[in-house]
Motif scaffolding. Sequence first.
Motif, PDB file in Angstrom:
ATOM      1  N   GLU A 148      12.925 -20.970 -11.415  1.00 21.64           N
ATOM      2  CA  GLU A 148      14.214 -20.326 -11.671  1.00 21.64           C
ATOM      3  C   GLU A 148      14.006 -18.998 -12.380  1.00 21.64           C
ATOM      4  N   GLN A 149      13.147 -19.033 -13.389  1.00 18.74           N
ATOM      5  CA  GLN A 149      12.959 -17.858 -14.220  1.00 18.74           C
ATOM      6  C   GLN A 149      12.103 -16.794 -13.538  1.00 18.74           C
ATOM      7  N   PHE A 150      11.067 -17.226 -12.825  1.00 22.36           N
ATOM      8  CA  PHE A 150      10.150 -16.276 -12.180  1.00 22.36           C
ATOM      9  C   PHE A 150      10.074 -16.588 -10.688  1.00 22.36           C
ATOM     10  N   LYS A 174      11.910 -25.183 -13.594  1.00 26.45           N
ATOM     11  CA  LYS A 174      12.402 -24.189 -14.561  1.00 26.45           C
ATOM     12  C   LYS A 174      11.679 -22.869 -14.388  1.00 26.45           C
ATOM     13  N   LEU A 175      10.367 -22.940 -14.153  1.00 25.48           N
ATOM     14  CA  LEU A 175       9.577 -21.725 -13.990  1.00 25.48           C
ATOM     15  C   LEU A 175      10.032 -20.957 -12.757  1.00 25.48           C
ATOM     16  N   ASP A 192       9.178 -30.937 -13.277  1.00 24.50           N
ATOM     17  CA  ASP A 192      10.322 -30.482 -14.073  1.00 24.50           C
ATOM     18  C   ASP A 192      10.096 -29.053 -14.596  1.00 24.50           C
ATOM     19  N   ILE A 193       8.903 -28.847 -15.188  1.00 22.45           N
ATOM     20  CA  ILE A 193       8.598 -27.512 -15.710  1.00 22.45           C
ATOM     21  C   ILE A 193       8.530 -26.508 -14.561  1.00 22.45           C
ATOM     22  N   ASN A 249       5.873 -35.947 -12.776  1.00 20.16           N
ATOM     23  CA  ASN A 249       7.272 -35.668 -13.143  1.00 20.16           C
ATOM     24  C   ASN A 249       7.364 -34.486 -14.088  1.00 20.16           C
ATOM     25  N   ALA A 250       6.499 -34.497 -15.096  1.00 20.83           N
ATOM     26  CA  ALA A 250       6.521 -33.415 -16.068  1.00 20.83           C
ATOM     27  C   ALA A 250       6.233 -32.088 -15.385  1.00 20.83           C
ATOM     28  N   LEU A 275       0.621 -25.090 -19.279  1.00 24.65           N
ATOM     29  CA  LEU A 275       1.535 -25.222 -20.415  1.00 24.65           C
ATOM     30  C   LEU A 275       1.376 -26.595 -21.052  1.00 24.65           C
ATOM     31  N   LEU A 276       1.200 -27.601 -20.214  1.00 26.00           N
ATOM     32  CA  LEU A 276       1.011 -28.937 -20.749  1.00 26.00           C
ATOM     33  C   LEU A 276      -0.296 -29.034 -21.532  1.00 26.00           C
ATOM     34  N   LEU A 300       0.960 -26.889 -15.485  1.00 29.59           N
ATOM     35  CA  LEU A 300      -0.142 -27.708 -15.967  1.00 29.59           C
ATOM     36  C   LEU A 300      -0.788 -27.085 -17.197  1.00 29.59           C
ATOM     37  N   LYS A 330       4.033 -40.064 -14.470  1.00 29.74           N
ATOM     38  CA  LYS A 330       4.490 -39.383 -15.668  1.00 29.74           C
ATOM     39  C   LYS A 330       4.096 -37.911 -15.640  1.00 29.74           C
ATOM     40  N   ILE A 331       2.826 -37.671 -15.264  1.00 30.77           N
ATOM     41  CA  ILE A 331       2.335 -36.295 -15.267  1.00 30.77           C
ATOM     42  C   ILE A 331       3.018 -35.482 -14.179  1.00 30.77           C
TER      43      ILE A 331
END
Lengths: 266, 348, 477
Positions: A225-227, A222-223, A218-219, A214-215, A240-241, A238, A211-212
Amino acid sequence: MKANMKDINKNCETCPAHNLSNLVKLGVDMTHFDFVVALAGNPNVGKSTVFNSLTGLKQHTGNWPGKTVGRAEGAFQYNNKRYKIVDLPGTYSLLSTSVDEEIARDFILFGQPDVTVIVVDASRLERNLNLTLQVLEITDRVVLCLNLIDEAERHNLKIDDRLLSKELGIPVVKCSARQGLGIPDLLSSIHKVATKEFICKPYRMTNTSKKISNAIDDINKKLKEQFPNLANTRWIALRLLEGDQNIIDAIKSGEIGKLSFVENEN
Amino acid sequence: MYKLKLSIRFISAIEKKYKSMIYLLITIIVLLIGIIIYSEFTKKQKINNQKILIEDSLKHIYDCEHRNTDCTNFSLSGSLSLSKEKTSKIIDLLIEKKLINVIGNKFRLTSEGKNYALQVIRIHRLWEKYLAEKTSVGENEWHTIAEIEEHNTSIEKANKLAAQLGNPFLDPHGDPIPNENGEIIYNETLTLNQVKINSIVKVEHIEDEPKETYKKLFNNGIYIGTILKVKNVLNEKIIIEVNGKELSLSISEADNINVSIVSEVNYENVIPLSSLKIDESAVISFLSNGIRGQQRRRLLDLGIVPNTIITARMKSLNDDPTAYEVRGTLIALRKNQSDLIFVKKNES
Amino acid sequence: MLKTKIDMDKKEEILKLANKYRWELGENLHDSILESIYSDASNITNKVVSKIGEKPKFDWDRLIDKLVTGKLTGFPIMFLLLALVFWLTISGANYPSQFLSWILIDNVHHYLKMFSQFLSFPNWLSGLLIDGAYLATAWVVSVMLPPMAIFFPLFTLLEDFGYLPRVAFNLDFLYKKVGAHGKQALTMSMGFGCNAAGVVATRIIDSPRERLIAIITNNFSLCNGRWPTQILIATIFIGGAVPNYLAGIASSAAVVFIALLGVSFSFIVSLFLSKTLLKGEVSSFSLELPPYRPPRILQTIYTSLIDRTLIVLWRAVVFAAPAGIIIWLVANISINNISLAEYFINWVNPFGLLIGLNGVIILAYVIAIPANEIVIPTILMLTVLTNNITGFGSGAGVMFELDSVQQTEYLLRNSGWSLLTGINLMLFSLLHNPCSTTIFSIYKETKSVKWTLISTFLPIVLGILICFLVASVWNMI
């Protein structure tokens, strides 16, 4: 570099063990440095002793957890490169909310040291690896200093430093800073990592639950892509979580994009 | 000669100034007491009465809407413990401020009113979280302090509080904390009554009223996150196993506990760490959620995490604290901590 | 413009995603991450660390631990070691102190005066610089340096060896009762050497609430600077009040009583603080017992000299020199032929008498804030000044001490001092504001004006109250 190492050895046949000819202890003279070295470690592992033997300063050290509070800075010169060294407060972890940990965490992340030296107590490696593994999540230019190796030997512990280095993907140096042993090796490892002669391939956490991870993945995606320049996106994810406000602010302001680490492909 | 001269001087000095000095001393003391009383008084005065009433009514109406029950003048006056006339005045004020609409004799929050209510709830729950994590204020005082502070805390201060706490999303009772934008997410959970016998569950929420029930639960070590096992249901009683003890709860008490089903924690045969004898070893099963905040983090950082071997090594002169060996290090823990760490003895 | 908007949206999206996962993962994320890190750590350790040879037949660490925390042996060992440290400090500091005082106060001061005469300095200048600033500094150095240079290295040796955490372990139950941390036992012991160093040493306490308690109560440890005052006054007044053959025992018992009174005050005040002012502060306990390590004696002496002794000494000197100037000025600036000091003493004398002291003592404590060491010399100088006694000292504003206890006694008794004054001076010396070095250290450590003020005024208010009580009871009897 090999020739260089030989020179050191040759010189050292005639000089006291820890008095490296290439090492110039600069104390607090920190002008015009080429590299920044951060010194991290658990409390009470002889971090201050290592700091002192590199800089020639005399910070008080004691057999007490948590002697150094705040940040001490010093400098030394090695192989004609000037290093500024920052002694971070001793912490057990980098994930909590205490002030000390925030100082250490933010310096390693936002201060972008060229090399982070983690001092660990060789006789209690398992406990100390907690911090080490966390640091390896943040930065990939790390040298592990297996300090108090004499204590470990006194307790009949044998540590395979080569295997450890392979496992962690970073240079590992056996040291006894109190007796000045291993400091030359430590210096040359710092130098190699700073000049990128040694490329670290740091160990990353494997045991997290599905679960961890995967999270985080996923983040992380996205990160990235942006940076695109950001190296340690897994750590940022981590944090951010964990709801770290400093990181949230840095993302909102875009400041985090400026932390363009040079990541090694691995 | 000197002696004489000196004593004359002293006596005359006493006559002249002794009284005034006493007066001075008394004045200083009175002034100090006055300042203390004044500051306490103004603190209470500062809390604007009207503001409190408005915010408390909004909270009450929000709560009704959330539970899908109807709010009336009657229920509101009960909840605010106000007379009917005063309650009507407050309702008029709420309507005037466009915080609620009245349909028949029922109230509905306007979107503005809902935002306001959520804000107050956010501040209340953040305060409870703060008190639980960052202070040593006792569990039964959290709610009372938060009730006062929720009317006294600006949005900026609340955001700072949230940042300092790592932007929590649950308060210590397991209630969700609305975020900055007033968004709130509710978890779907079961009450303890809805759970089958022999299942192992994790406590997600404990209703903090009535106070007696709440007190009974936390006196028995039942917190948010506590793992417990439902053993039997007998004569309107629910028997549970918690912290290595058996406990019986009435149906209404069990109704106050919301739980989620877990199966991964092995809950058989655990004993508190404090019951280990010297040189006995065990494996850590879990840390009770009674250990929280900085305390919990520090213990975890020191390597006191589940599935770690721990050995009792020595007791202090007065039997407390006890030093335990974990991962090659001796760590002294006080009994009130080791009571809340649960271990399993090695069978071998 | 549009681009930044999209940018913002994307950033928000990341944060939203993170929030969504936080909900899904629940509250115990931190626990499970640490659990997995530790399981990685454990795997790696098992791979790279191996035990060589047989298990050692004899585990020294366990044996030492059994002895120093044992039910029968723990306390005796602790008392013996601490008593040894104090005895070495007090008896060992005597000779270097006398030597320093002979050099700095008897000789150098004399030569400086001669030199200033030779250069024909105006009187006020040589008074200000040599009798004021220099003399105060010299006094502080000669009284303060030797005990600290002995006490701190000894303490540091125990610390380096790893013994001190065991003391905290042994005594924790006492501190737990008053809501404090066992490590406060050590910062308190350190305070017997120097309160400023004790305050700095509270860094070892990692819980903020317990640390504040340790900081505020540190002043109740009777520091090195106050021992000489206690011993002198006890010898004169307590020793003088009992038959000759009991004098020695009675006066030492009185000093020990005052020190123990300080210890009990530190417990009472700790309890008071944890029930009132510090009730809400966060509290946590963790005490690591590090393995024993052979201490490195020379290095320890060197670093503790540099780090603790000299830094504390430096701070004291920085504060002492201006204080010396002020002392000289108040004794020498006169209006209508009456010096400022006399004005103040006369004004405050009734209050002083009310609490069983006198104006001289109060003025001495006001202007000797920088260091407790100069309290007695200042008192003697002011006593001579206000009572126009001749034949003692060397002029207004010049601090001095007398060669013999008898002379001091003669001087004090002839200035109206009674047994009550003596007792209350001993009490007041224990219970008054910390010296300026300590106040400064408290501010640096807490970074809070509020707590600095509380630590400053709490003991002095207590001191005034206790002295007032003692004086009232005394006068009634």
